[in-house]
Design a protein around this motif. Structure first.
Motif, PDB file in Angstrom:
ATOM      1  N   ALA A  61       0.816  -1.213   0.000  1.00 33.32           N
ATOM      2  CA  ALA A  61       0.000   0.000   0.000  1.00 33.32           C
ATOM      3  C   ALA A  61       0.851   1.265   0.000  1.00 33.32           C
ATOM      4  N   LEU A  62       2.116   1.148   0.393  1.00 33.32           N
ATOM      5  CA  LEU A  62       3.005   2.311   0.454  1.00 33.32           C
ATOM      6  C   LEU A  62       3.593   2.625  -0.908  1.00 33.32           C
ATOM      7  N   PHE A  63       3.679   3.912  -1.212  1.00 32.46           N
ATOM      8  CA  PHE A  63       4.373   4.333  -2.413  1.00 32.46           C
ATOM      9  C   PHE A  63       5.059   5.665  -2.119  1.00 32.46           C
ATOM     10  N   PRO A  64       6.212   5.924  -2.734  1.00 33.27           N
ATOM     11  CA  PRO A  64       6.938   7.151  -2.431  1.00 33.27           C
ATOM     12  C   PRO A  64       6.493   8.320  -3.314  1.00 33.27           C
ATOM     13  N   ILE A  65       6.371   9.472  -2.672  1.00 33.60           N
ATOM     14  CA  ILE A  65       6.244  10.737  -3.403  1.00 33.60           C
ATOM     15  C   ILE A  65       7.376  11.594  -2.863  1.00 33.60           C
ATOM     16  N   ARG A  66       8.319  11.887  -3.734  1.00 35.85           N
ATOM     17  CA  ARG A  66       9.572  12.527  -3.348  1.00 35.85           C
ATOM     18  C   ARG A  66      10.267  11.643  -2.318  1.00 35.85           C
ATOM     19  N   ALA A  79      -4.650  -1.269  -1.129  1.00 33.98           N
ATOM     20  CA  ALA A  79      -3.428  -2.056  -1.301  1.00 33.98           C
ATOM     21  C   ALA A  79      -3.182  -2.268  -2.792  1.00 33.98           C
ATOM     22  N   CYS A  80      -1.940  -2.290  -3.188  1.00 33.45           N
ATOM     23  CA  CYS A  80      -1.538  -2.501  -4.585  1.00 33.45           C
ATOM     24  C   CYS A  80      -2.248  -1.539  -5.534  1.00 33.45           C
ATOM     25  N   PRO A  81      -2.157  -0.221  -5.294  1.00 35.76           N
ATOM     26  CA  PRO A  81      -2.854   0.713  -6.183  1.00 35.76           C
ATOM     27  C   PRO A  81      -2.276   0.683  -7.598  1.00 35.76           C
ATOM     28  N   ASP A  82      -3.146   0.839  -8.575  1.00 34.93           N
ATOM     29  CA  ASP A  82      -2.743   0.908  -9.970  1.00 34.93           C
ATOM     30  C   ASP A  82      -1.876   2.151 -10.167  1.00 34.93           C
ATOM     31  N   ARG A  83      -0.870   2.063 -10.995  1.00 31.43           N
ATOM     32  CA  ARG A  83       0.020   3.208 -11.247  1.00 31.43           C
ATOM     33  C   ARG A  83      -0.719   4.390 -11.851  1.00 31.43           C
ATOM     34  N   LYS A  84      -1.853   4.136 -12.477  1.00 29.29           N
ATOM     35  CA  LYS A  84      -2.639   5.207 -13.099  1.00 29.29           C
ATOM     36  C   LYS A  84      -3.520   5.944 -12.096  1.00 29.29           C
ATOM     37  N   LEU A  85      -3.675   5.399 -10.891  1.00 24.87           N
ATOM     38  CA  LEU A  85      -4.531   6.008  -9.888  1.00 24.87           C
ATOM     39  C   LEU A  85      -3.937   7.333  -9.420  1.00 24.87           C
TER      40      LEU A  85
END
Length: 67
Positions: free
Chosen positions: A5-10, A52-58
């Protein structure tokens, strides 16, 4: 919480929370993690629906259909 569920922004970790049919980006503070799970110290309310597992287009405020 699952690491997927985690993804980096900066340089900060973020998650998507489902609110009213939309994905909202929330900044979180991760205290610790292992190969599967992360312990979120701040930024996540009890009972929040994490995507969890968000689509890259989201995108932030993007419409989400729950399956």
């Amino acid at each position: 919480m699952t690491l997927s569920a985690l993804f980096p922004i900066r340089s900060r970790p973020d998650i998507f929370i489902l609110e009213g049919g939309h994905a909202n980006v929330k900044e979180v503070s991760v205290e610790a993690r292992n190969g599967v799970s992360a312990w979120v110290k701040t930024g996540l309310n009890v009972g929040a629906q994490v995507i969890a597992c968000p689509d890259r287009k989201l995108k932030d405020k993007g419409r989400v259909k729950v399956r």
